[in-house]
Design an enzyme around this catalytic site. Structure first.
Site, PDB file in Angstrom:
ATOM      1  CD  GLN A  35      11.666  -8.573 -13.894  1.00 46.32           C
ATOM      2  OE1 GLN A  35      10.354  -8.992 -13.912  1.00 46.32           O
ATOM      3  NE2 GLN A  35      11.907  -7.297 -13.654  1.00 46.32           N
ATOM      4  N   GLY A  45      -5.716   5.243   8.082  1.00 41.31           N
ATOM      5  CA  GLY A  45      -4.847   6.081   8.688  1.00 41.31           C
ATOM      6  C   GLY A  45      -3.631   6.083   7.831  1.00 41.31           C
ATOM      7  CG  LEU A  86      -6.318  24.502   4.498  1.00 42.04           C
ATOM      8  CD1 LEU A  86      -6.670  25.096   5.717  1.00 42.04           C
ATOM      9  CD2 LEU A  86      -4.968  24.966   3.708  1.00 42.04           C
ATOM     10  CD  GLU A 142       2.381  -4.808  -8.905  1.00 46.67           C
ATOM     11  OE1 GLU A 142       2.242  -3.526  -8.870  1.00 46.67           O
ATOM     12  OE2 GLU A 142       3.031  -5.512  -9.893  1.00 46.67           O
ATOM     13  NE  ARG A 145      11.154 -17.980 -15.014  1.00 52.59           N
ATOM     14  CZ  ARG A 145      12.120 -18.892 -16.035  1.00 52.59           C
ATOM     15  NH1 ARG A 145      13.101 -19.674 -15.517  1.00 52.59           N
ATOM     16  NH2 ARG A 145      11.918 -18.771 -17.239  1.00 52.59           N
ATOM     17  CB  SER A 185      -9.341  16.211   9.270  1.00 51.02           C
ATOM     18  OG  SER A 185      -8.186  16.882   9.471  1.00 51.02           O
ATOM     19  CG  ASN A 238     -10.033  19.715   4.366  1.00 51.80           C
ATOM     20  OD1 ASN A 238      -9.168  19.843   3.585  1.00 51.80           O
ATOM     21  ND2 ASN A 238     -10.293  18.969   5.169  1.00 51.80           N
ATOM     22  CG  HIS A 262      -3.501  18.465   9.714  1.00 58.56           C
ATOM     23  ND1 HIS A 262      -4.676  18.017   8.857  1.00 58.56           N
ATOM     24  CD2 HIS A 262      -2.895  17.378  10.199  1.00 58.56           C
ATOM     25  CE1 HIS A 262      -4.370  16.646   8.803  1.00 58.56           C
ATOM     26  NE2 HIS A 262      -3.444  16.202   9.531  1.00 58.56           N
TER      27      HIS A 262
END
Lengths: 608, 608
Positions: B418, B117, B180, B357, B464, B34, B178, B254
């Site tokens: 919520q 990562g 892959l 978010e 709230r 990679s 690449n 990989h």
């Protein structure tokens, strides 16, 4: 008037607006204006295109309607009233204690597939339902009503990518582009082209319409039905609060009842008694199911070194042979999680979801709506990416099975970004969840099979490296159980462990015994529900518990133990990961984190 | 040879490949293939376009390089070696215990801005860095190296949307296509056009190139520098493992070292000693900073009814006036979270992130890299959407301040989707986190100000509805503290609460007193770090603790208390939300969840 009459459609839409206003007024809260913008869209859908048997919500040929903009619940409930399945009295119980007409829809209602209200989730779940339709060879359609604001959520584009790439033609996103979000204008306002370009780039068929023109809506829905090889996105320009001047297309009118509901109802032409006859699905197609066979679970010899992730893969493949309703999904890491074993054997029932964990979980939720038994896997660390979807799955009482591999510092060199160290805390805190953490291959295989029958969100955590098999094949490990691995009448403390730390605990107990300190060891493979009886007995007998886990100090196994014994008050010492790991070998990581055999021995000595 | 010589660029790239192979070989793990695909891209960037003073990583004029595909760390470290800031000896410590060259890069290295990562995060963080550049009026560029696999992450498209809409021209995504992924081919393979269409639809300038041709790369990077008004995405077709036939463009290679590293190094032309001289930034521009003034925090009278979310908004606005380095971000709910108060007063330092978010949190992480003090707010429930970003912020040791509003069942009618009910568990389990949960407006205002100086991820949870002000203005509430609200020598138990349950606890204590049962009450506003001393004293004095929280039973305040007193062994009863709420009024919700004053009274009676 029939559904062929445009005037009928206008009357039905007006009634949906009236009822949305009335429901919110009765509740004193709710989202009438977000309902009013989409009333025409849903009126035409229900009157002309939806195929749904309201008498038999579980008719497998039914279409699926998902309200991705869940706050428009008054519209949905008004549709149910028009369809004759709830009465006006019930409509006016909206948002009251005990009413099934909640602020945001949940599957307490038999016609609701999935709880919505956290935006950006309905479309990804719809993708899962459409995936199931293809697997079942069923012609039902999936209609998802989206808001424009929620198109900012990345999860929408994970769904767009998956559906576009798979060509899920039975999926239609109806986007209510009413220009106004909660706080103010959306990013793109009424630029339906902006959304169309995005969906088109992801391979969707798109159509831009006036969302208040029944004929345009009808054309678009027809177009969606006729389109082959691609999902359709209908970008409908609408006005929030349509029909009532006080709120129509005005900022500041989100999420609150109209000031004068009676006046608004008058402005909308007054109450009506329009009924909608939703057409039932044609024919009696039966969903395709795959063959089943007797279960032949993998068996591992005691003493063998096998990674629990390997046992997961092999057990899932065995389960797949035994149960044709089991499906597996993975986040482009099947070679690491070991879902690969299932994928190779049952390619048709394996779904590569690529690196899109939200869609991974949403697809599982969607497929279980159709009766499939989904197992979805990725690294435990990356399941945090889907936390909100898993939370909502809990609220939906969806039965999904999640597998998190590469748990803990024990992964070694890859470092903290790849370590699942918060997953137990995340999974334990969910409504109705089950959390499992096996320590050997046979235990893993048993629990993977067991999970097929577990309701709600269940989670199993696997380890990257090999661990010795300590249980013979075929031993039973019920959910909620534990296993006492060492116990003697002289025990001065009990070590409670799970997964990789079970082996450290056994080694520590062996070492302590040679120094004349006998201790017990409990394998707490079921972290939730937890085996309180066994823990309480240990607390009473030895009075000293040492918990040790490859997870952060907060919210994991140690806290589960504390919670189980808290009313008794034994002394409890928790060993867990408190610092930030770097790269190191697995055994170095365990030592550095203070959760290896030596750390356990030291902790016991300090405690006694 | 100079950087003007194409042969030099080829030699530099070959050395980067050689060193990537050598580093992974020395470690016995890692991602050389990679790294090899992107070597030409990064060689040209470093030699010709990057402006970075390696002697002064904190030079504010430096460009920023973010390795979104963090697993290509061998490439990054090889670049550092070529730049002369690490030696070959250190390169070969890759992935060893104690080495700062971790498996995936973290800011333990002075040239790394953010830990990567977990895929799909580098680009959103880069968006935040570019947003800061605009605010600072600084001309630095932000270069983000992305993998093609990670473009499946929705967070990438949140970033694409925000950057495209804002026209962040100083941001360039270099995509190493690449073909892959980890397990096999990516969804779109070498179809760079598929990615280009998507980025273009989101308003980006795009260019498709051969990622191994230095001149094409150079042209594309120049093109990115010249493009105005739009960010640029360079879609570079590359071959994974380029240069070594054993692995080049092959599946199954990989994330592992090459089998025969010496042979591979030979095939790549052997070791070299090529140095790259990265050009330092021109001029000495100083970042623009906004004015500061003495702090005038809001003050509320005891007995007033004020929502803590309102106090947050007003305190943040006051802090914004006092500190020019404070910025605020919100997820399209500023009218609900009350970030609106800051937005109205300091529009230039307020960032509307819409309903995205992950990008909300990533932007905060990006801005703190540049020295800003970000506060990011949305509903507590929806912060779960960004869990993985917050986790990685912890690993980055990023100092961000998160505000979650609408905590708990106390929100009332809106229902479970919520309700923030898992947020304390999520936030407590993060590395280095601080978790605060105030019960009144003055306490909130104090803590919001205090958070500006807190390092790492800090979180404050607001309510709230209105609650009575119980503390006079100006009282100090240090992080890690608590407040004993009721205490007498005859106390038979101590109730530990925070936020909305503090008021329920006080009412319960009052009622219990009238029946002759004196109990203490502790306001545990700092859930992490927790005030162990006060809890231990209560445990010793009364021996009976009742914790009560508007949060799930697992991982929240109750567990924090148990943890603090676990080695002592008092009796602890936890009251928390265990069932699935529906819609109901706030006081009905508290009663139904068993966390209101009556439930507390009953719990105390049962315990004694």
């Amino acid at each position: 008037m029939t559904e062929h009459d445009p005037q009928y459609l206008a009357e039905l839409a007006a009634q949906l607006r009236v009822d949305s206003v009335r429901a919110a007024a009765a509740a004193g809260s709710g989202h009438p204006t977000s309902s009013m913008s989409a009333a025409d869209l849903m009126a035409v859908l229900f009157a002309r295109h939806l195929r749904y048997d309201f008498d038999q919500p579980d008719n497998p040929a039914n279409d699926h309607v998902i309200l991705s903009k869940g706050h428009a619940s008054p519209l949905l409930y008004s549709l149910y009233k028009a369809a004759g399945v709830i009465g006006d009295d019930e409509l006016l119980t909206f948002r009251r204690r005990g009413s099934r007409l909640e602020g945001h829809p949940t599957p307490r209602l038999p016609w609701v597939d999935v709880a919505t209200g956290s935006l950006g989730q309905g479309l990804p779940v719809g993708v899962g339902v459409a995936m199931a339709g293809r697997l079942e060879r069923m012609p039902y359609r999936v209609w998802v009503l989206c808001g424009d604001s929620e198109l900012a959520e990345g999860s929408i584009w994970e769904a767009a990518e998956h559906a576009g790439d798979e060509g899920l033609a039975d999926l239609t996103a109806i986007v209510d582009v009413n220009r106004l979000g909660q706080r103010g204008p959306t990013r793109h306002g009424w630029d339906t082209g902006a959304y169309a370009r995005r969906f088109a780039a992801f391979g969707w068929h798109t159509i831009e319409i006036d969302g208040h023109d029944p004929e345009e809506i009808d054309y678009a829905l027809q177009d969606a039905c006729k389109t082959r090889g691609r999902p359709t996105a209908i970008l409908a320009k609408t006005r929030k609060g349509e029909g009532v001047l006080e709120v129509e297309n005005r900022e500041g009118a989100h999420g609150k009842p109209l000031k004068d509901a009676d006046k608004a109802v008058g402005e909308l032409g007054g109450p009506r008694d329009v009924r909608v006859t939703v057409r039932k699905p044609d024919g009696a197609a039966e969903p395709y199911r795959f063959d089943s066979a007797p279960l032949e679970p993998p068996a591992y010899e005691v003493g063998e070194q096998v990674a629990t992730r390997t046992a997961y893969g092999e057990a899932l493949a065995a389960l797949g042979a035994a149960r044709g309703d089991v499906v597996a999904l993975d986040g482009e890491v099947a070679d690491s999680t070991k879902t690969e074993a299932f994928a190779q054997r049952f390619p048709e029932r394996f779904f590569e979801m690529y690196i899109a964990e939200q869609q991974l979980v949403a697809a599982a939720v969607g497929m279980q709506i159709r009766g499939w038994i989904p197992y979805a896997a990725t690294f435990a660390a990356f399941l945090t990416r889907a936390h909100d979807f898993i939370r909502m799955a809990g609220i939906s009482r969806a039965s999904i099975r999640l597998i998190g591999s590469h748990a803990g510092v024990a992964i070694g060199e890859d470092g903290p970004s790849q370590m699942g160290l918060e997953d137990l805390a995340m999974m334990r805190a969910l409504y109705g969840s089950t959390v499992l953490y096996p320590c050997d291959a046979n235990q893993t295989a048993w629990l993977i099979t067991e999970m097929a029958g577990v309701e709600g969100v269940s989670y199993l955590r696997t380890t990257r490296g090999s661990t010795p098999v300590i249980y013979p094949p075929g031993e039973r490990f019920p959910v909620g159980g534990s296993r006492v691995l060492r116990q003697s009448s002289g025990d001065r403390a009990t070590i409670v462990a799970a997964g990789v730390t079970v082996h450290e605990a056994l080694a520590a107990a062996g070492e302590l015994e040679t120094t004349g300190v006998p201790v017990g060891v409990i394998d707490l493979y079921s972290v939730k529900p937890v085996d309180s009886a066994v823990l309480v007995e240990a607390a009473i007998t030895t009075g000293n518990l040492i918990t040790v886990e490859d997870h952060r100090l907060e919210g994991g196994l140690g806290d589960a133990v504390l919670d189980a014994v808290s009313e008794l008050g034994p002394r409890v010492v928790k060993l867990a990961v408190t610092e930030l790991p770097g790269s190191a070998k697995p055994e170095e990581q365990l030592a550095d984190a203070g959760i290896d055999r030596h750390a356990i021995v030291e902790a016991v000595k300090r405690l006694l």
